[in-house]
Design an enzyme around this catalytic site. Sequence first.
Site, PDB file in Angstrom:
ATOM      1  N   ASP A  39     -20.935 -32.987  35.388  1.00  0.00           N
ATOM      2  CA  ASP A  39     -21.511 -31.816  34.728  1.00  0.00           C
ATOM      3  C   ASP A  39     -22.258 -30.960  35.753  1.00  0.00           C
ATOM      4  OD1 ASP A  39     -23.040 -30.231  32.553  1.00  0.00           O
ATOM      5  OD2 ASP A  39     -21.807 -31.625  31.404  1.00  0.00           O
ATOM      6  N   HIS A  73     -27.352 -27.395  31.316  1.00  0.00           N
ATOM      7  CA  HIS A  73     -26.276 -28.032  30.556  1.00  0.00           C
ATOM      8  C   HIS A  73     -26.213 -29.540  30.810  1.00  0.00           C
ATOM      9  CE1 HIS A  73     -22.072 -29.020  29.437  1.00  0.00           C
ATOM     10  NE2 HIS A  73     -22.142 -27.968  28.616  1.00  0.00           N
ATOM     11  N   SER A 118     -19.470 -29.443  23.837  1.00  0.00           N
ATOM     12  CA  SER A 118     -20.173 -30.115  24.930  1.00  0.00           C
ATOM     13  C   SER A 118     -21.267 -31.031  24.395  1.00  0.00           C
ATOM     14  CB  SER A 118     -20.806 -29.085  25.878  1.00  0.00           C
ATOM     15  OG  SER A 118     -19.870 -28.576  26.777  1.00  0.00           O
TER      16      SER A 118
END
Length: 769
Positions: A97, A130, A296
């Site tokens: 990620d 994220h 996600s």
Amino acid sequence: MFKLNTLTAAIMAALCGNALALDDPLALELTEEDSTELRTLATPTPVTSGATLVKAAPTAAERTARAYQGWLNQINKPYANQLASGNGTGVTVGVVDSGLQVSHPALRGRVQATYNAFTGGTDVTDQMGHGTHVSGIIAGSTTSGGLLEGVAPGAKLVMAKVFTTGSSSSVTIGKGIDWVVNVQKAPILSLSLGSSAAAMQSNIQNAVTKGTLITAALGNDGRASGSWPAAFAKASWAKGQIIAVGALDANNRRASFSNYDPTLANWTVFAPGVNVASSYSTPYAQNSYAYMSGTSMATPVVAGQAALIKSNWNFLPATDIAQIIFQSATHLCSDPVSAAVCAARKTPDSMYGWGLVNVGASLQPIGNLNVGTKTGAKVNFAGSSLASSKAGLASGLKGTKTLAVDKFNRAFVVYLSSAVSSSTVKTSATPTAAASTVSANGVKFSAEYAESTLVQNLWSNTEATSSNKLGKMSYSFSNDRGTSYGFGTGGTAASFFGLQSTGFAPLSLNGEGSRFSAPYFELAESATHFGYGSTLKNGTIVRFGMVSQNSANASSLLNLSAPVIARSLATMELQKNFGDVTGIMTIGRLQEDNSVLGMTGSGALGLGARASTSFVTLAGSVPIAPKSHFSAMATLGRTAAYENASSSLIDGASASSSMAWSLGLARQDILRDGDQLGFTLSMPLKTTSGSMQVTTAVAQSQEDGSLQYATQSLNLRPTGTQRDLELAYSTPMRLGGRLTALAQVKLQPGHDASAPTQFGLGVRYVHGF
């Protein structure tokens, strides 16, 4: 070009209004009243997981977390405090990620290793938030001051940073995947990223070959096709090790942005993906928390679930973990059907695949629970039972536990008490019966017809009702030369043997007057008897007899797979009168197949043994006043040691002793001519010594799933002593026949010290013709 599967608008909203720093007053405003809407997850019974799901209240920190994280309740996740060491401990989850904040309070101590695919170094500073958000969903913890929690707060994370902006190259991402799989050897890989074109197939194939379970986002384009690498799930080389994940809203409907793919339905599940709260960090907002949306966010939920399963059963391969997630999911249906119809479907939906992940269900058994025996056999626990004899032989098993495995060989603790009962047959009510008796010229005949009898079969858990059939019958004949013969069915041996056959035993309403005969006769329930008697020159009466019962008389006849129960009893009896005193001595031998002193079993508690019991009984009656008698009976028995030939937890037992006694008073013509009053105090047959050897599974190897066994010796002597008090009164009726009333008290029934006292009242009318 690969991109992260998060909605940019959601990220901006989080940055602008929903991010909560530790010192933000909003993080401190939660009160106890705010958490009252949280759903408390019940601890499943009677089984618990291999890591032992304990009945523990959630911590204050966990309650606070759920106030923000309703999605944890949505996936039916037990509180971490209830999972003990099965909360992800010992499992490594790889995340590819945008990096993460290693020092984030919710992730402190959770990060095992880091890798920067751009530089080859270890700096994985998250510039987008994220990766930190995804990591918190998997393994966020409140133990080090974190506000929010992940699905598997005990798991370790390895982070490969492959994004610095919203997109990255397949080469860079491939490096991150290879580092997670080849270097860190993580068994679970979470990929909250996707592309509209197939790429990195060699990297994904390598992960599959290495046995890695992969959770991959379906994408946020709102279309009916999944992005890659999730789309690889349907490839034959994927071997079912890739789980494609879509996003749901809080109402368990597909989020409008979430992709779905009918061609991937067999490998698809959905998880919460709208306004999911988790840890968050950028260079401008560290130690923060945010609500974010996207597939996600749904993908790491499934990765965390896989970590919980792996934590409890480390030996499980990736294919089994995926199947457990699929088969435990809550079905969702894209067509308009009722919830019941949807839940009953056994095939995946074209949109939702297997449905909403159900963490709690995935930690509980799937399919039958099979008890492991030391021979290696697996026996269905649901089909196992042990019907304890009246002597209390099964009392030691009630506190015994063992391990049973489900269809994926996952061990769960089961308590044998749920399979042990105190009798082989139960009735719904006292049967209504009509009886007739004839006594003339030395002939005695009695027959009883049952109007309604409900029989419970313990092996098949089925009930059968019979009506208007012959229940009991006895016939005896004696001549003036002192010779007698007798036979009968339905367990009427006491009509020919023992003190009751002399007419001196205290009367009883419910047929338990035979307690003044050897109680071993009663163990052959519904038996047929044959007897022969002869009077010697000195007045002694000698009787010989045989009592026989086979499966045709037992409730097991309802189930052809049940063990065949056979009992036979050979006896010799001496009766001698000393003036008004009558004395009887009975000696005998009881032979039982697949039964021990009346105790029978099946399945994991099966008794494949031949047991032999020798006994001697003394009984007598003496007049104590005109028309009054005192009676007594005492018996001792010895059951030989036996070995169990069945694939059972029971290995066998040592030699054991048993005994019983009864005292009684009988009086005639109390209120009117022909009436009778009887009082009895007795101790039913009780095991007084001996031990049973039981081998149970006590642990499961986390390396290969094999069960480990231990043998223990259980004392056969029950915890209490049953004592029965009975008062019965019988009187002739003007229109013929007799009316009998009974009051009975049983103290510590079943010889169980903890059993409540039982009381009974009854009335019976019998007409002779």
